[in-house]
Design an enzyme around this catalytic site. Structure first.
Site: not given
Ligand code: BV8
Ligand code: ZN
Length: 246
Positions: A213, A118, A101
């Site tokens: 979930e 991040h 976050n």
């Molecule tokens: C990189 C900042 C090297 C900005 C963010 C390997 C495999 C596949 C893909 C990749 C890989 N390696 C790299 C990649 C690409 C990519 C990636 O992971 N893509 C994904 C989509 C598949 N990663 C990158 O690009 C990373 N950099 O790899 O650099 C590189 C360099 C050059 C070329 C290639 C590689 C950088 C990633 C960072 C991006 N920035 N945030 C901003 O915020 O604006 S990511 C952003 O999204 C967040 O920071 C967080 O990480 C993500 C969201 O995920 P969550 O926080 O989990 O949120 P979400 O809504 O998904 O889930 C919420 C959960 O809470 C749910 O499960 C829900 O059920 C639960 N919940 C809801 N309410 C509650 C609850 N739980 C408990 N209580 C509640 N009340």
């Protein structure tokens, strides 16, 4: 809520505890998650917005989005989940927060050791000379510019960008050496952040998931709570405290 006795025993004998958090822990503070039903991504694709090329192409649109999120964050406050994690510092010898976050709420709740994988929406820097800006930026003349004329951007990690090495290395060390690794409110789909769960598992940590979930990593954890993190974490810390006094 009655917690399983082994968990309480395990926690009572644990020295080092890591809390790995995502947007879900801030949901109860009124901050929309990314992939939840009212998630901000639903309307906009992460790749489209949170990346450098889009910023260069249309800095107004990207700043509009971060200013919108900053406003929501400033109007919100840490919830029972953030506060319980801060309180854990008085229960365990070593507590480390590793968060995806950018909302600064863990620090506002009083957590001392917080690794921001991040980035942080309160910081900004010039894309040309890298000068940092933490004060309120002036949008009166359009997107904020540095004294060198360069565009100023939020100090957050965009897709395709590397994570801050110092933060990731410290997080990885904590995951490798901890006794208990909590995974709170994350869908665990973004890498390399999500790889920390597997590093903790490989190094023998006890994995506890708190989410409303199932997620990508539910199969590998030792214990899951499918309830809001605010409720579970505050009740759990209370239970450990009382069991320590009795
Ligand atoms: C990189 C900042 C090297 C900005 C963010 C390997 C495999 C596949 C893909 C990749 C890989 N390696 C790299 C990649 C690409 C990519 C990636 O992971 N893509 C994904 C989509 C598949 N990663 C990158 O690009 C990373 N950099 O790899 O650099 C590189 C360099 C050059 C070329 C290639 C590689 C950088 C990633 C960072 C991006 N920035 N945030 C901003 O915020 O604006 S990511 C952003 O999204 C967040 O920071 C967080 O990480 C993500 C969201 O995920 P969550 O926080 O989990 O949120 P979400 O809504 O998904 O889930 C919420 C959960 O809470 C749910 O499960 C829900 O059920 C639960 N919940 C809801 N309410 C509650 C609850 N739980 C408990 N209580 C509640 N009340
Ligand atoms: Zn500059």
């Amino acid at each position: 809520m009655q917690f399983d006795k082994n968990l309480i025993e395990k926690l009572k004998e644990s020295k080092s505890v890591v809390f790995f958090t995502g947007a879900g822990i801030s949901a109860e503070s009124g901050i929309p998650t990314f992939r939840g039903k009212d998630g901000i991504w639903n309307k906009l694709k992460p790749e489209e917005l949170a990346n450098f090329d889009s910023f260069l192409k249309n800095p107004e649109l990207i700043w509009e989005w971060y200013s919108h999120r900053k406003k929501i964050i400033h109007e919100s406050k840490p919830n029972a989940g953030h506060i319980a994690i801060a309180e854990a510092q008085n229960i365990f010898t070593e507590v480390t927060v590793v968060t995806q976050n950018i909302d600064n709420l863990h620090r506002r709740a009083g957590s001392k050791t917080v690794y921001e994988l991040h980035g942080n929406i309160e910081r900004n820097y010039c894309i040309k000379c890298k000068t940092f800006y933490s004060e309120e930026l002036d949008f009166s003349k359009g997107v904020p510019k540095c004294k060198c004329g360069g565009l100023i951007r939020p100090d957050v990690v965009w897709f395709g960008e590397y994570l801050p090495e110092d933060q990731f290395d410290a997080a990885e060390k904590a995951a490798r050496t901890c006794d208990v690794f909590f995974i709170v409110g994350t869908s665990a789909v973004v890498y390399p952040a999500a790889s920390l769960v597997f590093i903790a598992k490989q190094n023998g940590a006890y994995l506890v998931e708190v989410n409303i979930e199932k997620t990508e990593i539910s199969e590998i954890v030792d214990l899951s709570f499918y309830e809001p993190s605010g409720k579970i974490l505050s009740e759990l810390m209370k239970d450990i405290r009382t069991s320590q006094t009795t």
